[in-house]
Motif scaffolding. Sequence first.
Motif, PDB file in Angstrom:
ATOM      1  N   GLY A 139     -12.312  -4.770 -10.044  1.00 51.30           N
ATOM      2  CA  GLY A 139     -12.344  -4.665  -8.582  1.00 51.30           C
ATOM      3  C   GLY A 139     -12.141  -6.006  -7.898  1.00 51.30           C
ATOM      4  N   GLY A 140     -12.741  -7.035  -8.448  1.00 50.18           N
ATOM      5  CA  GLY A 140     -12.606  -8.373  -7.852  1.00 50.18           C
ATOM      6  C   GLY A 140     -11.171  -8.867  -7.932  1.00 50.18           C
ATOM      7  N   GLN A 141     -10.541  -8.575  -9.087  1.00 53.19           N
ATOM      8  CA  GLN A 141      -9.137  -8.981  -9.225  1.00 53.19           C
ATOM      9  C   GLN A 141      -8.252  -8.186  -8.276  1.00 53.19           C
ATOM     10  N   ALA A 166     -17.354  -2.851  -1.821  1.00 54.76           N
ATOM     11  CA  ALA A 166     -17.116  -1.839  -2.856  1.00 54.76           C
ATOM     12  C   ALA A 166     -17.186  -2.432  -4.268  1.00 54.76           C
ATOM     13  N   LEU A 167     -17.538  -3.708  -4.349  1.00 56.88           N
ATOM     14  CA  LEU A 167     -17.481  -4.387  -5.654  1.00 56.88           C
ATOM     15  C   LEU A 167     -18.830  -4.397  -6.355  1.00 56.88           C
ATOM     16  N   ASP A 168     -18.775  -4.378  -7.684  1.00 56.69           N
ATOM     17  CA  ASP A 168     -20.002  -4.610  -8.445  1.00 56.69           C
ATOM     18  C   ASP A 168     -20.499  -6.021  -8.117  1.00 56.69           C
ATOM     19  N   PRO A 169     -21.807  -6.193  -8.093  1.00 56.97           N
ATOM     20  CA  PRO A 169     -22.369  -7.468  -7.645  1.00 56.97           C
ATOM     21  C   PRO A 169     -21.800  -8.701  -8.357  1.00 56.97           C
ATOM     22  N   GLU A 174     -16.282 -14.092  -6.821  1.00 55.05           N
ATOM     23  CA  GLU A 174     -14.905 -14.567  -6.975  1.00 55.05           C
ATOM     24  C   GLU A 174     -14.070 -14.267  -5.724  1.00 55.05           C
ATOM     25  N   VAL A 175     -14.368 -13.159  -5.075  1.00 55.05           N
ATOM     26  CA  VAL A 175     -13.622 -12.808  -3.854  1.00 55.05           C
ATOM     27  C   VAL A 175     -14.070 -13.711  -2.700  1.00 55.05           C
TER      28      VAL A 175
END
Length: 240
Positions: A139-141, A166-169, A174-175
């Motif tokens: 998700g981060g990527q 919406a990302l896992d913690p 990274e975002v």
Amino acid sequence: MIQVRKLNKSFGELHVLKDIDFHVSESEVVVLIGASGSGKSTLLRCLNFLEMKNSGDVLIQDKEIDPRKEDLNKVRQKVGMVFQHFNLFPHKTVIGNVLEAPMQVKGLSRAEAEKAGKALLEKVGLADKANDYPSRLSGGQKQRVAIARALAMKPEIMLFDEPTSALDPELVGEVLQTMKQLAQEGMTMIVVTHEMGFAREVADRVVYMHDGKIVETGPPAELFDHPKEERTKAFLSSIL
Ligand code: ADP
Ligand code: MG
């Protein structure tokens, strides 16, 4: 860079934005906070004309935008947007996602678009993923690809609507790091987020919205540590 005067927006009977006055200067980073349903997404969407205001003015770089007269695709090129759900094209590779708009909308050749696209993937730390499909990414990527894709249009301002919600913690950092880097390079940004650490560190100004109105605005240290309005105090104590 962006100025909003007496902006009103309703959905049928529901009056969602009420006389919003708001501006963002060049290279300024503004974080927009407020409870769910307070109108944050609608405000961002009015700024790049995904939603049409009912009344009021939106000026971009001192130019009033009349949606009936302007080529809204041109306006949207100036205002990049990144959403909570990345909305990548699943059938295109990472570099394909980044190339799409510059080639289709701006008419760049594949070679030109690819050169710029690769540089952007480098910048968001994904050069090695250029030929992968989104389904292979975390998700981060994916969100970093979405940022690169928005930047490919060379926007003057970037709008982020809960880009990490919406990302896992473990993928949030990274975002936020990519966004921080963009801010440091001088990008003008409006960010809707619940990441108060990011707001404190990166925002020049925090704007608190409640029920379709801007209640309070100020530098993060001031707004978070010495809120003036009772509403702001109540909201902050509910989230901190
Ligand atoms: P936030 O982003 O702060 O959570 P939104 O801008 O998404 O708030 O929504 C503000 C209000 O407008 C909510 O009551 C929401 O249900 C309503 N709303 C948003 N988009 C639409 C739409 N397309 N049609 C009808 N109501 C909408
Ligand atoms: Mg929202």
